[in-house]
Design an enzyme around this catalytic site. Structure first.
Site, PDB file in Angstrom:
ATOM      1  N   GLN A 199       0.654  -1.076  -0.002  1.00 50.13           N
ATOM      2  CA  GLN A 199       0.093   0.026   0.071  1.00 50.13           C
ATOM      3  C   GLN A 199       0.989   1.362  -0.091  1.00 50.13           C
ATOM      4  O   GLN A 199       1.643   1.402   0.809  1.00 50.13           O
ATOM      5  CB  GLN A 199      -0.925  -0.064   1.178  1.00 50.13           C
ATOM      6  CG  GLN A 199      -1.900   1.164   1.403  1.00 50.13           C
ATOM      7  CD  GLN A 199      -2.433   1.422   2.606  1.00 50.13           C
ATOM      8  OE1 GLN A 199      -2.194   1.575   3.612  1.00 50.13           O
ATOM      9  NE2 GLN A 199      -4.046   1.353   2.640  1.00 50.13           N
ATOM     10  N   GLY A 200       0.606   2.122  -1.019  1.00 48.49           N
ATOM     11  CA  GLY A 200       1.620   3.311  -1.218  1.00 48.49           C
ATOM     12  C   GLY A 200       0.865   4.668  -0.960  1.00 48.49           C
ATOM     13  O   GLY A 200       0.077   5.040  -1.864  1.00 48.49           O
ATOM     14  N   SER A 231       0.475   6.656   2.509  1.00 45.59           N
ATOM     15  CA  SER A 231       1.147   7.652   3.313  1.00 45.59           C
ATOM     16  C   SER A 231       2.340   8.348   2.629  1.00 45.59           C
ATOM     17  O   SER A 231       3.319   7.708   1.966  1.00 45.59           O
ATOM     18  CB  SER A 231       1.733   6.936   4.725  1.00 45.59           C
ATOM     19  OG  SER A 231       0.410   6.448   5.312  1.00 45.59           O
ATOM     20  N   SER A 259       4.387  -1.155   4.140  1.00 49.47           N
ATOM     21  CA  SER A 259       4.649  -2.389   4.609  1.00 49.47           C
ATOM     22  C   SER A 259       4.926  -3.453   3.555  1.00 49.47           C
ATOM     23  O   SER A 259       4.073  -3.508   2.300  1.00 49.47           O
ATOM     24  CB  SER A 259       3.623  -2.636   5.565  1.00 49.47           C
ATOM     25  OG  SER A 259       3.205  -2.003   6.424  1.00 49.47           O
ATOM     26  N   GLU A 284      -9.729  -2.090   5.582  1.00 54.63           N
ATOM     27  CA  GLU A 284      -8.502  -2.169   6.238  1.00 54.63           C
ATOM     28  C   GLU A 284      -8.603  -2.004   7.720  1.00 54.63           C
ATOM     29  O   GLU A 284      -8.180  -2.903   8.423  1.00 54.63           O
ATOM     30  CB  GLU A 284      -7.458  -1.035   5.735  1.00 54.63           C
ATOM     31  CG  GLU A 284      -6.338  -1.060   6.452  1.00 54.63           C
ATOM     32  CD  GLU A 284      -5.361   0.192   5.980  1.00 54.63           C
ATOM     33  OE1 GLU A 284      -5.687   0.751   5.070  1.00 54.63           O
ATOM     34  OE2 GLU A 284      -4.023  -0.023   6.575  1.00 54.63           O
TER      35      GLU A 284
END
Ligand SMILES: Cc1cc2nc3c(=O)[nH]c(=O)nc-3n(C[C@H](O)[C@H](O)[C@H](O)COP(=O)(O)OP(=O)(O)OC[C@H]3O[C@@H](n4cnc5c(N)ncnc54)[C@H](O)[C@@H]3O)c2cc1C
Length: 378
Positions: free
Chosen positions: A128-129, A131, A163, A246
């Site tokens: 996941q990109g 932030s 992550s 999520e």
């Protein structure tokens, strides 16, 4: 609220228990923490076994290859896998828990066909990109630019806290497609193949000595416009679909794991005051499990109550209190026990009140949306 399990639920439990008893002895030993390629292989091997056994995408609809399990069956799955100490989803968590479900709701037929089967059988790992260094709680402030050039977007910017980015094949990425629009209105949600030229991944070492997060630098990265999920500039709405999954599923298996750790700590706790504290932690986890069941029971009837909003906050703070107790009980032993799950517990849980929305943000959400208090000044 219906907290009892039906005969059909118990039959599902028995079938799952038998399957776990057969499969778990076949697993290779878990690889070392920093052996990333081996970790990927180990986690995706488990995903493949779940797939072959009919347990992958438990909550995904059947038409997309999932099991279409009822919420109660999902709870039983968490209970039984924790009881048997089965592996967690590991590096597959983004794909199976929220990217896949987002594609199911928002993706085109081509996007679904290209990714959903591979996510389910462990052939495709997602990260996941979202932030950025100045866009965490205030995610809509993100500045990574995507400029249109023919049939491509050209991406420039930086992501952080990605992550398992170092082992991912594909990422769900948020980019700014309209820099002049109000901040929530100029965002798009993209599928980004992580081997695209111009992507640089730099692991960040955490307090545990593990590099689970990465910084991701994007320099003139070309992504086909066809990789956009949802309409151009409508990515904030799609993001809320992702966050719904999520925040909704990520903590249930953790909670079961916490109950197991309480049992592991118990034989070491001799001091009466610490035994009382352990009892309090165990009672809190137990109460949160009952709340989870209530949330599930409400979800099965198509309603939601305030329980769904408070569980992440209450769980993450209870688990931090338990982490502190672990360290106090171990006392000096904590300094010279290598690779001890209870020492790790204290360090790892520091992140829980930050990940997937910090506690302060959760309190804002509860006060505004549940208690109806005035909105935070913008
Ligand atoms: C274990 C873990 C895994 C993660 N994995 C990913 C990942 O895979 N991909 C990804 O994109 N991101 C990931 N993140 C990032 C995570 O989403 C952010 O850390 C989180 O949203 C908080 O943002 P921040 O770190 O920038 O903190 P900030 O937003 O800078 O917050 C700092 C502090 O200020 C407080 N604060 C901020 N705004 C307010 C406000 N309005 N009112 C009151 N207090 C406020 C916060 O509560 C916090 O205490 C992960 C984080 C963790 C811990």
């Amino acid at each position: 609220m219906e907290l009892r399990y039906s005969d059909a639920d118990e039959a599902f439990r028995a079938e799952l228990r038998a399957w776990l008893d057969r499969e778990l002895p076949k697993l290779a030993p878990q690889p070392a923490r920093e052996a990333w390629d081996e970790r990927r292989t180990w986690d995706t091997d488990w995903q493949r076994r779940l797939f072959d056994g009919g347990y992958a995408g438990l909550h995904w609809p059947k038409e997309f290859g999932g099991r279409g399990a009822s919420p109660t069956e999902q709870l039983i799955f968490y209970e039984e896998t924790a009881r048997a100490r089965a592996p967690y989803v590991g590096v597959n968590f983004v794909g199976t828990l929220h990217a896949g479900p987002t594609l199911i709701e928002e993706g085109t037929d081509e996007q679904k066909a290209a990714h959903l089967p591979k996510i389910l059988c462990g052939d495709e790992v997602w990260c996941q990109g979202f932030s950025e260094p100045n866009a965490g709680s205030d995610l809509a402030s993100l500045r990574t630019r995507a400029e249109r050039d023919g049939d491509d977007y050209v991406l420039n910017g930086q992501k952080i806290w990605c992550s398992f980015g170092q082992v991912a094949d594909v990422g769900e990425f948020l980019v700014r497609t309209d820099p002049d629009a109000p901040k929530h209105k100029g965002i798009s949600w993209l599928i980004l193949p992580m081997d695209t030229p111009g992507i640089e991944i730099r692991p960040i070492v955490t307090v545990l000595g593990s590099s689970e997060f990465c910084e991701v630098f994007l320099n003139d990265v070309r992504v086909p416009v066809a990789n956009r999920v949802g309409a151009e500039h409508d990515g904030w709405r799609v993001t809320n679909v992702t966050l719904k999954y999520e925040r909704g599923t990520a903590f249930v298996s953790e909670l079961v794991d916490a109950m197991r750790l309480c049992e592991d700590l118990a034989p070491r706790v001799l001091d009466p005051a610490e035994r009382r504290e352990l009892g309090r932690c165990a009672a809190e986890f137990d109460a949160l499990w009952a709340l989870t069941k209530r949330n599930v029971s409400q979800a099965a009837r198509g309603t939601t109550g305030p329980g769904a909003m408070v569980i992440k906050l209450a769980y993450s703070e209870a688990r931090q209190r338990f982490g502190e107790l672990c360290l106090r009980v171990l006392d000096r032993d904590a300094l010279h026990i290598d690779d001890n799950e209870l020492v790790e517990e204290r360090l790892r849980v520091l992140a829980l009140t930050i990940a997937a929305g910090a506690s302060q943000i959760q309190r804002n959400i509860i006060s505004e949306r549940v208690l109806g208090l005035p909105r935070e000044p913008r």
